[in-house]
Scaffold this motif. Structure first.
Motif, PDB file in Angstrom:
ATOM      1  N   THR A   1       7.686  12.509   2.428  1.00 49.13           N
ATOM      2  CA  THR A   1       7.661  13.231   1.156  1.00 49.13           C
ATOM      3  C   THR A   1       8.291  12.379   0.055  1.00 49.13           C
ATOM      4  O   THR A   1       9.329  11.756   0.249  1.00 49.13           O
ATOM      5  N   LYS A   2       7.636  12.371  -1.100  1.00 44.95           N
ATOM      6  CA  LYS A   2       8.188  11.650  -2.245  1.00 44.95           C
ATOM      7  C   LYS A   2       9.396  12.406  -2.790  1.00 44.95           C
ATOM      8  O   LYS A   2       9.364  13.638  -2.935  1.00 44.95           O
ATOM      9  N   ALA A   3      10.448  11.674  -3.094  1.00 44.40           N
ATOM     10  CA  ALA A   3      11.676  12.285  -3.576  1.00 44.40           C
ATOM     11  C   ALA A   3      11.442  13.046  -4.882  1.00 44.40           C
ATOM     12  O   ALA A   3      10.656  12.633  -5.726  1.00 44.40           O
TER      13      ALA A   3
ATOM     14  N   PRO B   1       6.225  13.999  -7.420  1.00 49.59           N
ATOM     15  CA  PRO B   1       7.503  14.263  -6.747  1.00 49.59           C
ATOM     16  C   PRO B   1       7.399  15.511  -5.867  1.00 49.59           C
ATOM     17  O   PRO B   1       6.872  16.542  -6.289  1.00 49.59           O
ATOM     18  N   GLY B   2       7.875  15.397  -4.636  1.00 52.45           N
ATOM     19  CA  GLY B   2       7.790  16.501  -3.691  1.00 52.45           C
ATOM     20  C   GLY B   2       6.495  16.564  -2.911  1.00 52.45           C
ATOM     21  O   GLY B   2       6.363  17.377  -1.991  1.00 52.45           O
TER      22      GLY B   2
ATOM     23  N   ALA C   1       0.829  -1.203   0.000  1.00 54.84           N
ATOM     24  CA  ALA C   1       0.000   0.000   0.000  1.00 54.84           C
ATOM     25  C   ALA C   1       0.867   1.258   0.000  1.00 54.84           C
ATOM     26  O   ALA C   1       0.589   2.214  -0.733  1.00 54.84           O
ATOM     27  N   LEU C   2       1.937   1.254   0.795  1.00 61.46           N
ATOM     28  CA  LEU C   2       2.838   2.412   0.827  1.00 61.46           C
ATOM     29  C   LEU C   2       3.530   2.608  -0.517  1.00 61.46           C
ATOM     30  O   LEU C   2       3.736   3.747  -0.959  1.00 61.46           O
ATOM     31  N   ALA C   3       3.869   1.507  -1.171  1.00 54.04           N
ATOM     32  CA  ALA C   3       4.489   1.595  -2.500  1.00 54.04           C
ATOM     33  C   ALA C   3       3.520   2.194  -3.511  1.00 54.04           C
ATOM     34  O   ALA C   3       3.909   3.000  -4.371  1.00 54.04           O
ATOM     35  N   GLU C   4       2.252   1.803  -3.427  1.00 56.30           N
ATOM     36  CA  GLU C   4       1.235   2.350  -4.328  1.00 56.30           C
ATOM     37  C   GLU C   4       1.024   3.842  -4.067  1.00 56.30           C
ATOM     38  O   GLU C   4       0.879   4.633  -4.998  1.00 56.30           O
ATOM     39  N   ILE C   5       0.995   4.220  -2.806  1.00 57.45           N
ATOM     40  CA  ILE C   5       0.859   5.632  -2.463  1.00 57.45           C
ATOM     41  C   ILE C   5       2.035   6.429  -3.033  1.00 57.45           C
ATOM     42  O   ILE C   5       1.854   7.505  -3.623  1.00 57.45           O
ATOM     43  N   TYR C   6       3.236   5.894  -2.852  1.00 59.71           N
ATOM     44  CA  TYR C   6       4.431   6.563  -3.363  1.00 59.71           C
ATOM     45  C   TYR C   6       4.327   6.745  -4.888  1.00 59.71           C
ATOM     46  O   TYR C   6       4.662   7.812  -5.417  1.00 59.71           O
TER      47      TYR C   6
ATOM     48  N   GLN D   1      11.082  10.459   1.981  1.00 59.94           N
ATOM     49  CA  GLN D   1      12.121  11.270   2.604  1.00 59.94           C
ATOM     50  C   GLN D   1      11.496  12.213   3.632  1.00 59.94           C
ATOM     51  O   GLN D   1      10.276  12.375   3.677  1.00 59.94           O
ATOM     52  N   ASP D   2      12.355  12.839   4.435  1.00 59.12           N
ATOM     53  CA  ASP D   2      11.894  13.774   5.463  1.00 59.12           C
ATOM     54  C   ASP D   2      10.782  13.143   6.311  1.00 59.12           C
ATOM     55  O   ASP D   2       9.762  13.774   6.587  1.00 59.12           O
TER      56      ASP D   2
END
Length: 237
Positions: free
Chosen positions: A233-235, A146-147, A136-141, A215-216
């Motif tokens: 935050t997405k890189a 970006p950002g 699920a986290l991978a899908e959200i990412y 990140q962050d």
């Protein structure tokens, strides 16, 4: 196995939908609204942003996000339970945000959205009920721009020696009894307290965010650790 688990959990939430809001107020003593308000205060979203509220349930967080937006900004409330979404739809109409809210039914581990679509993804008290949380986290990412930011509000576990045993007693013994007393659903709330007690700690969840590439990563804890909001935050490539 994961599909069977998800089907069973969906059936559970379909069953408790009529009592869901009342039971949330009873179990959390109303503090879940404060947690969400505090979390929203840390979200900075442009009025024309496109947001996704995963596992939106009866739509309270979806509506809170919608109230920060203006057309063409919008938020999609996404959940696997049709009865939950039915209640959410009524709330959306009552709160006069139907011009900024779309409700969709589906699987949070297989999102039907293109890459880099959303300026914000929120998920409140839903991640712990998914059989494959890392998926699920991978899908959200994937669907975040970006950002852009993921904000996850979840129950957690206190780690202070004086608080932890009281918290464990409350969720193990009291929550199922409240389910029986107020909703006549002892088994359902026995399951929900189990998912709460065995969900990742706030440190583990932060690590899961990092494993997914966020990140962050940081968090804010509430009520001595009874709940926590995690941010990632997405890189930007």
């Amino acid at each position: 196995m994961a599909n069977r688990y998800l089907h069973n959990v969906q059936g559970l939430f379909d069953t408790i939908a009529p009592n869901y809001d009342r039971m949330n107020n009873v179990i959390s003593l109303g503090t879940h609204r404060h947690w969400r308000k505090q979390t929203m205060a840390r979200i900075h979203l442009a009025p024309d942003a496109h947001a996704l509220d995963l596992c939106c349930g009866t739509g309270d967080w979806t509506i809170a996000v919608a109230k920060t937006l203006q057309a063409p900004g919008e938020v999609i409330g996404f959940d696997f339970s049709a009865p939950m979404l039915g209640i959410a739809q009524k709330k959306v109409q009552q709160q006069h945000v139907a011009d900024r809210v779309w409700l969709r039914r589906g699987n949070a581990m297989h999102l039907p959205f293109k890459d880099n679509t959303f300026d914000l993804v929120t998920i409140g008290f839903g991640l712990r009920n998914l059989p494959d949380k890392q998926r699920a986290l991978a899908e959200i990412y994937r669907v975040l721009k970006p950002g852009a930011q993921l904000v996850c509000l979840e129950t957690s576990q206190p780690d202070q020696p004086l608080i932890k045993p009281v918290w464990q007693w409350y969720f193990t013994k009291v929550v199922p009894l409240l389910g029986r007393l107020y909703a006549h659903q002892y088994q359902e709330y026995s399951y929900l307290q189990e998912t709460t007690r065995h969900f990742a700690s706030y440190q583990q969840l932060a690590h899961m965010f990092e494993q997914a590439g966020f990140q962050d990563v940081h968090y804010q804890r509430f009520n001595f650790g009874a709940a926590a909001a995690h941010f990632g935050t997405k890189a930007v490539k």
